[in-house]
Design a protein around this motif. Structure first.
Motif, PDB file in Angstrom:
ATOM      1  N   THR A  57       0.857  -1.185   0.000  1.00 48.87           N
ATOM      2  CA  THR A  57       0.000   0.000   0.000  1.00 48.87           C
ATOM      3  C   THR A  57       0.896   1.238   0.000  1.00 48.87           C
ATOM      4  O   THR A  57       2.082   1.173   0.327  1.00 48.87           O
ATOM      5  N   PRO A  59       0.882   3.768   2.142  1.00 48.67           N
ATOM      6  CA  PRO A  59       1.478   4.024   3.462  1.00 48.67           C
ATOM      7  C   PRO A  59       2.651   3.090   3.779  1.00 48.67           C
ATOM      8  O   PRO A  59       3.638   3.527   4.367  1.00 48.67           O
ATOM      9  N   GLN A  60       2.575   1.821   3.412  1.00 51.76           N
ATOM     10  CA  GLN A  60       3.682   0.900   3.675  1.00 51.76           C
ATOM     11  C   GLN A  60       4.956   1.348   2.964  1.00 51.76           C
ATOM     12  O   GLN A  60       6.046   1.308   3.540  1.00 51.76           O
ATOM     13  N   ALA A  62       5.591   4.475   1.713  1.00 56.03           N
ATOM     14  CA  ALA A  62       6.000   5.805   2.172  1.00 56.03           C
ATOM     15  C   ALA A  62       6.730   5.737   3.508  1.00 56.03           C
ATOM     16  O   ALA A  62       7.705   6.460   3.724  1.00 56.03           O
ATOM     17  N   LEU A  63       6.268   4.859   4.408  1.00 65.43           N
ATOM     18  CA  LEU A  63       6.922   4.744   5.711  1.00 65.43           C
ATOM     19  C   LEU A  63       8.342   4.213   5.605  1.00 65.43           C
ATOM     20  O   LEU A  63       9.151   4.406   6.511  1.00 65.43           O
ATOM     21  N   GLU A  81       3.173  12.393  -1.482  1.00 64.68           N
ATOM     22  CA  GLU A  81       1.953  11.963  -2.151  1.00 64.68           C
ATOM     23  C   GLU A  81       2.328  11.175  -3.391  1.00 64.68           C
ATOM     24  O   GLU A  81       3.427  11.299  -3.908  1.00 64.68           O
ATOM     25  N   GLN A  84       2.033   3.568  -4.647  1.00 67.58           N
ATOM     26  CA  GLN A  84       3.023   2.629  -4.117  1.00 67.58           C
ATOM     27  C   GLN A  84       4.228   2.427  -5.036  1.00 67.58           C
ATOM     28  O   GLN A  84       5.207   1.819  -4.637  1.00 67.58           O
ATOM     29  N   TYR A 109      -7.749   7.493  -1.787  1.00 66.73           N
ATOM     30  CA  TYR A 109      -6.820   6.455  -1.358  1.00 66.73           C
ATOM     31  C   TYR A 109      -7.642   5.253  -0.899  1.00 66.73           C
ATOM     32  O   TYR A 109      -8.500   5.382  -0.037  1.00 66.73           O
ATOM     33  N   ASP A 111      -7.831   0.969   0.164  1.00 63.41           N
ATOM     34  CA  ASP A 111      -7.251  -0.306   0.539  1.00 63.41           C
ATOM     35  C   ASP A 111      -8.226  -1.387   0.105  1.00 63.41           C
ATOM     36  O   ASP A 111      -9.430  -1.250   0.287  1.00 63.41           O
TER      37      ASP A 111
END
Length: 131
Positions: A57, A59-60, A62-63, A81, A84, A109, A111
């Motif tokens: 995803t 967030p995964q 980006a982190l 922004e 993936q 966004y 999931d």
């Protein structure tokens, strides 16, 4: 022959910056097991995930990308922004403000939430929020 050349050109384009970052400084890094290539122009940086992953995803990714960018540039990533595979970040360097985000159409966004599989097809729902 033409098909081979076209395929090679398309494959080569997978690891090249978008037009706004042509000629930018190229950096490569690994963070949390993911490989990235980044292109920096001033206080903006474009980051491409170059390692294969199974359905990550945003967030995964980006982190993992943010700490790597901060380590490489010495700047703080203020916003990120994208998706993936490709993202853009605004950097705050030496106390200066990060550039404003570019105006984009409304972004959604989502999931994917898997459900049960029937006849070889997985059914599910999506959970979405506005960016």
């Amino acid at each position: 022959m033409k098909r081979s050349l076209t395929f090679c050109l398309l494959l080569a384009a997978c690891n090249t910056p978008s037009q706004g970052y042509w000629g930018a400084d190229k950096m490569q890094f690994t963070e949390g097991g993911m490989r990235f290539t980044a292109y920096r122009k001033g206080n903006l940086i474009e980051v491409l995930r170059t390692s294969p992953e199974v359905l990550p995803t945003f967030p995964q990714v980006a982190l993992r990308a943010v700490p790597g960018v901060e380590r490489l540039t010495g700047c703080k990533a203020v916003w990120a922004e994208g998706d993936q595979a490709l993202m853009e970040m605004g950097l705050s360097c030496d106390g200066a403000k990060a550039p404003k985000r570019k105006r984009r159409p409304k972004t959604l966004y989502c999931d994917i939430i898997s459900g049960p599989a029937r006849d070889g097809v997985t059914y599910g729902d999506m959970r979405c929020e506005r960016g």
